[in-house]
Design a protein around this motif. Structure first.
Motif, short mmCIF file in Angstrom:
data_model
loop_
_atom_site.label_atom_id
_atom_site.label_comp_id
_atom_site.label_asym_id
_atom_site.label_seq_id
_atom_site.Cartn_x
_atom_site.Cartn_y
_atom_site.Cartn_z
N TYR A 105 0.84 -1.21 0.00
CA TYR A 105 0.00 0.00 0.00
C TYR A 105 0.87 1.26 0.00
CZ TYR A 105 -3.27 3.56 1.66
OH TYR A 105 -4.01 4.70 1.78
N ASP A 106 1.92 1.27 0.83
CA ASP A 106 2.80 2.43 0.89
C ASP A 106 3.48 2.66 -0.46
OD1 ASP A 106 2.15 2.78 3.53
OD2 ASP A 106 3.90 1.70 4.30
N GLU A 107 3.90 1.56 -1.10
CA GLU A 107 4.53 1.70 -2.42
C GLU A 107 3.56 2.27 -3.44
OE1 GLU A 107 5.94 -2.17 -3.33
OE2 GLU A 107 7.59 -2.14 -1.89
N VAL A 108 2.34 1.71 -3.43
CA VAL A 108 1.33 2.18 -4.39
C VAL A 108 0.98 3.64 -4.09
CG1 VAL A 108 -1.08 1.91 -5.13
CG2 VAL A 108 0.39 -0.10 -4.83
N ASP A 109 0.96 4.00 -2.80
CA ASP A 109 0.62 5.38 -2.43
C ASP A 109 1.68 6.34 -2.95
OD1 ASP A 109 -1.11 7.20 -0.89
OD2 ASP A 109 0.69 7.51 0.32
N ASP A 110 2.96 5.90 -2.85
CA ASP A 110 4.03 6.75 -3.38
C ASP A 110 3.90 6.89 -4.90
OD1 ASP A 110 5.03 7.06 -0.86
OD2 ASP A 110 6.54 5.46 -1.05
N ASP A 115 3.28 10.25 -7.35
CA ASP A 115 4.07 10.62 -8.53
C ASP A 115 3.17 10.73 -9.76
OD1 ASP A 115 6.28 10.56 -6.91
OD2 ASP A 115 6.90 8.53 -7.51
N ALA A 116 2.24 9.75 -9.89
CA ALA A 116 1.35 9.73 -11.06
C ALA A 116 0.46 10.96 -11.07
CB ALA A 116 0.51 8.45 -11.06
N GLU A 117 -0.01 11.38 -9.89
CA GLU A 117 -0.87 12.57 -9.82
C GLU A 117 -0.08 13.81 -10.21
OE1 GLU A 117 -2.27 12.39 -5.83
OE2 GLU A 117 -4.10 11.26 -6.35
N ALA A 118 1.21 13.85 -9.81
CA ALA A 118 2.06 15.01 -10.18
C ALA A 118 2.25 15.06 -11.69
CB ALA A 118 3.40 14.92 -9.46
N ARG A 178 0.27 13.78 -13.89
CA ARG A 178 -1.02 14.13 -14.49
C ARG A 178 -1.25 15.63 -14.45
NH1 ARG A 178 -6.21 12.72 -11.14
NH2 ARG A 178 -5.26 14.46 -9.99
N GLU A 179 -0.91 16.27 -13.32
CA GLU A 179 -1.10 17.72 -13.21
C GLU A 179 -0.22 18.46 -14.22
OE1 GLU A 179 -3.27 19.37 -11.48
OE2 GLU A 179 -4.11 17.50 -10.67
N GLU A 180 1.02 17.97 -14.37
CA GLU A 180 1.93 18.62 -15.35
C GLU A 180 1.41 18.45 -16.77
OE1 GLU A 180 6.66 18.39 -16.71
OE2 GLU A 180 5.93 17.27 -14.94
N ALA A 181 0.91 17.25 -17.06
CA ALA A 181 0.36 16.99 -18.39
C ALA A 181 -0.87 17.85 -18.63
CB ALA A 181 0.01 15.49 -18.53
N HIS A 182 -1.66 18.06 -17.56
CA HIS A 182 -2.86 18.89 -17.69
C HIS A 182 -2.49 20.33 -18.01
CE1 HIS A 182 -6.24 21.33 -16.14
NE2 HIS A 182 -6.98 20.35 -16.66
N ASP A 183 -1.45 20.82 -17.32
CA ASP A 183 -1.01 22.20 -17.60
C ASP A 183 -0.51 22.32 -19.03
OD1 ASP A 183 -1.66 22.79 -15.00
OD2 ASP A 183 0.41 22.66 -14.24
#
Length: 297
Positions: A258-263, A267-270, A272-277
């Protein structure tokens, strides 16, 4: 055989073994020699069973009433709700407790003290007689050798239990012959030497040894059964402990995963945000270029 058993189980508890052995010995030389073995094999009733046998012979009408009430309650409880069943159980306990008190009183008249533990066995047997028709037959026979206990859920199992608790299989369906209390014996002031006193003393001593051996065997069997239950439960406990350890290990692995997936999710959310910008910027440049093109047309 049933008649002989009925006579023997009507005797005071201390007289059962010598009377049984004497009857078996007498049968060996008669026309009914084949009954000698079965008579000799008749088991001495436990104290609780003896008290119930006494009650069946001295208060047969009350036993019939108990069984009649039990039959009516079994028929009535089928459609009852929870509160009604609880009230029914309370009434049943009150009745069996009252009958147990009467049975103890009869035993006291015979010079037999009934301990609370034995009284509990008597009450449990009366309860079994009320919830099970087969157990009721066993109690009314006056031929019990052990106390009874059942929930009344399985009729076949109850009948097997009842058969194992009576002296002879034919006891089920038999009603104990009523017997009044014996009148106090008048004291015999004559002193008559008994030429067989020594032999009788030896026989009585042997009977005492036999009964003690039987008690030892019963106690040993109970101990072995309890020991087996302990071992079985210990093994089950170890199995459960192993399962708990395995679950803890699995939980630890899942928490780590779970901790690994959370990390990785962070990263994936970051990304995604960069790709969105980047998408918004590219879209804005495209729209501006389209507007310039439209103005030149």
């Amino acid at each position: 055989m049933l008649e002989i058993a009925d006579e023997l189980y009507a005797l005071p508890l201390g007289e059962f073994t010598p009377a049984r052995d004497a009857r078996a010995k007498a049968l060996k030389g008669g026309d009914h020699a084949g009954l000698a073995g079965p008579v000799k094999a008749l088991r001495k009733p436990s104290l609780a069973a003896w008290v119930l046998n006494l009650f069946a012979r001295r208060a047969g009408e009350q036993v019939e009433q108990v069984l009649a009430v039990g039959a009516a309650l079994r028929e009535a409880q089928a459609g009852m709700s929870g509160p009604e069943l609880r009230e029914l159980t309370k009434q049943r306990r009150q009745l069996t407790a009252a009958i147990t008190t009467q049975a103890r009183s009869l035993a006291r008249e015979e010079g037999v003290k009934v301990t609370p533990a034995v009284a509990d066995q008597v009450e449990a047997t009366l309860t079994a007689a009320m919830v099970s028709a087969a157990c009721g037959e066993a109690v009314s026979s006056g031929l019990l050798v052990v106390a009874l206990s059942t929930t009344g859920v399985d009729e076949d199992a109850d009948r097997a239990t009842a058969l194992a608790a009576v002296a002879v299989p034919a006891a089920l369906g038999h009603v104990a012959v009523p017997r009044e209390a014996a009148a106090p014996a008048r004291p015999d002031l004559r002193v008559v030497p008994d030429p067989d006193a020594g032999e009788k003393a030896r026989e009585a001593a042997q009977d005492a040894v036999d009964e003690a051996e039987e008690a030892v065997e019963q106690a040993r069997a109970a101990h072995d059964e309890a020991a087996a239950d302990v071992e079985q439960l210990r093994a089950r406990q170890l199995q459960i402990e192993a399962e708990i350890d395995e679950l803890k290990r699995r939980i630890a692995e899942l928490e780590e995963t779970y901790d690994e997936v959370d990390d990785e999710l962070g990263d994936a959310e970051a990304v995604r945000e960069e790709a969105h910008d980047t998408l918004e910027h590219a879209t804005a440049e495209r729209d501006a270029a389209a507007a310039v093109l439209a103005g030149l047309s």
